[in-house]
Design a protein around this motif. Sequence first.
Motif, PDB file in Angstrom:
ATOM      1  N   ALA A  34       4.187   5.119  -5.853  1.00 47.59           N
ATOM      2  CA  ALA A  34       4.212   5.193  -7.309  1.00 47.59           C
ATOM      3  C   ALA A  34       3.075   6.149  -7.957  1.00 47.59           C
ATOM      4  N   PHE A  35       1.968   6.239  -7.201  1.00 52.76           N
ATOM      5  CA  PHE A  35       1.117   7.310  -7.623  1.00 52.76           C
ATOM      6  C   PHE A  35       1.559   8.642  -7.442  1.00 52.76           C
ATOM      7  N   ASP A  77       3.827   1.382  -1.188  1.00 51.60           N
ATOM      8  CA  ASP A  77       4.749   1.596  -2.386  1.00 51.60           C
ATOM      9  C   ASP A  77       3.692   1.955  -3.660  1.00 51.60           C
ATOM     10  N   VAL A  78       2.447   1.431  -3.515  1.00 58.38           N
ATOM     11  CA  VAL A  78       1.467   2.079  -4.474  1.00 58.38           C
ATOM     12  C   VAL A  78       1.220   3.613  -4.244  1.00 58.38           C
ATOM     13  N   SER A  79       1.090   3.970  -3.121  1.00 53.74           N
ATOM     14  CA  SER A  79       1.057   5.355  -2.807  1.00 53.74           C
ATOM     15  C   SER A  79       2.328   6.247  -3.525  1.00 53.74           C
ATOM     16  N   THR A 139       0.857  -1.101  -0.174  1.00 60.34           N
ATOM     17  CA  THR A 139       0.301  -0.089   0.151  1.00 60.34           C
ATOM     18  C   THR A 139       0.968   1.147  -0.040  1.00 60.34           C
ATOM     19  N   LEU A 184       2.541   5.126 -13.238  1.00 65.13           N
ATOM     20  CA  LEU A 184       1.290   4.091 -13.194  1.00 65.13           C
ATOM     21  C   LEU A 184       1.484   2.904 -13.508  1.00 65.13           C
ATOM     22  N   LEU A 202      -0.357  -3.092  -7.572  1.00 62.24           N
ATOM     23  CA  LEU A 202      -1.937  -3.287  -7.097  1.00 62.24           C
ATOM     24  C   LEU A 202      -2.243  -4.722  -7.529  1.00 62.24           C
ATOM     25  N   LYS A 251       4.100   1.149 -12.761  1.00 59.81           N
ATOM     26  CA  LYS A 251       4.504   0.516 -11.240  1.00 59.81           C
ATOM     27  C   LYS A 251       3.295   0.303 -10.329  1.00 59.81           C
ATOM     28  N   ALA A 252       2.158   1.342 -10.380  1.00 59.98           N
ATOM     29  CA  ALA A 252       1.271   1.428  -9.465  1.00 59.98           C
ATOM     30  C   ALA A 252       0.435  -0.032  -9.768  1.00 59.98           C
ATOM     31  N   LYS A 253       0.469  -0.020 -11.262  1.00 56.59           N
ATOM     32  CA  LYS A 253      -0.301  -1.304 -11.879  1.00 56.59           C
ATOM     33  C   LYS A 253       0.127  -2.609 -11.342  1.00 56.59           C
TER      34      LYS A 253
END
Length: 79
Positions: free
Chosen positions: A46-47, A42-44, A40, A52, A59, A54-56
């Motif tokens: 990336a955003f 890491d996703v934040s 979570t 995008l 996720l 990396k975020a994908k």
Amino acid sequence: MDMQFLVEVMEVNEKLAEAQSEAEIEEVETLVKDKQKKLTEDVSRAFEQDDLQKAKELLTKMRYFSNLEEKVKIKKIPS
């Protein structure tokens, strides 16, 4: 999906399948929750960096651990 990640998911799945005691199940649950927390964060990040792709990827990894979280909940239900 990178091979190292898939091996990690398989190992956690195996550990959960072999867990007999409540303590063993809780150990797996803690591991899964810690991994979800890290993903979570890491996703934040990336955003925030507009990465995008990396975020994908992250996720998708989170989905695997979400499935593991569900398996832990099912295993905790007394039979």
